[in-house]
Design a protein around this motif. Structure first.
Motif, short mmCIF file in Angstrom:
data_model
loop_
_atom_site.label_atom_id
_atom_site.label_comp_id
_atom_site.label_asym_id
_atom_site.label_seq_id
_atom_site.Cartn_x
_atom_site.Cartn_y
_atom_site.Cartn_z
N VAL A 1 44.31 38.49 28.87
CA VAL A 1 44.01 38.38 30.29
C VAL A 1 43.22 37.10 30.55
CG1 VAL A 1 42.79 39.46 32.23
CG2 VAL A 1 43.92 40.89 30.50
N PHE A 2 43.59 36.40 31.62
CA PHE A 2 42.82 35.23 32.05
C PHE A 2 42.93 35.10 33.55
CE2 PHE A 2 47.06 33.68 31.11
CZ PHE A 2 47.33 32.76 32.11
N ARG A 3 42.07 34.28 34.11
CA ARG A 3 42.06 34.05 35.56
C ARG A 3 42.22 32.57 35.84
NH1 ARG A 3 40.37 38.16 38.81
NH2 ARG A 3 39.37 39.90 37.80
N ILE B 1 37.33 37.38 29.11
CA ILE B 1 38.39 36.87 29.97
C ILE B 1 38.22 35.37 30.11
CG2 ILE B 1 39.31 36.87 32.32
CD1 ILE B 1 38.62 39.79 32.52
N GLU C 1 48.11 38.41 33.17
CA GLU C 1 48.22 39.06 31.86
C GLU C 1 49.47 38.54 31.17
OE1 GLU C 1 48.22 43.30 32.22
OE2 GLU C 1 46.30 43.35 33.26
N LYS D 1 41.06 33.00 41.59
CA LYS D 1 40.88 34.45 41.76
C LYS D 1 42.07 35.25 41.26
CE LYS D 1 37.69 33.96 45.56
NZ LYS D 1 37.32 34.33 46.90
N LYS D 2 43.12 34.54 40.80
CA LYS D 2 44.33 35.23 40.35
C LYS D 2 44.19 35.69 38.90
CE LYS D 2 49.29 34.94 40.13
NZ LYS D 2 50.44 34.40 40.78
N ARG D 3 44.37 36.97 38.67
CA ARG D 3 44.29 37.57 37.33
C ARG D 3 45.68 37.59 36.73
NH1 ARG D 3 44.37 42.78 34.73
NH2 ARG D 3 42.61 43.02 33.31
N ARG E 1 38.61 31.83 31.89
CA ARG E 1 38.65 31.43 33.29
C ARG E 1 39.06 29.97 33.40
NH1 ARG E 1 33.69 32.10 36.47
NH2 ARG E 1 32.69 31.17 34.66
#
Length: 79
Positions: free
Chosen positions: A6-8, A65, A15, A11-13, A67
């Motif tokens: 998972v990363f951002r 996570i 997977e 603001k969008k996550r 970023r």
């Protein structure tokens, strides 16, 4: 096997199943197209940042996570 990373980007996550992505692929997954028009920065804990090139690989296996921030390129960026 079966692991999700998972990363951002902003603001969008996002997977993914692959642990290593290029800067170009990260921008594409974040709907920042064409990738050549964006500068991608990885944001580390503590606020430090690093510019990630389009062909540079990022390993998402580190804990936590990841970023990133994608900024449109400007004339000052040499584009």
């Amino acid at each position: 096997p079966g692991r999700v990373y998972v990363f951002r980007v902003g603001k969008k996550r996002i997977e993914v199943k692959e642990p290593i992505l290029t800067g170009r692929r990260i921008l594409e997954l974040a709907d920042k197209t064409p990738p050549e028009k964006y500068t991608l920065r990885q944001i580390f804990h503590g606020g430090e940042t690093k510019v990630i090139g389009l062909n540079e690989e990022v390993d998402l296996r580190a804990p936590g996570i990841e970023r990133f921030r994608a900024m449109p390129c400007t004339a000052q960026d040499g584009q």
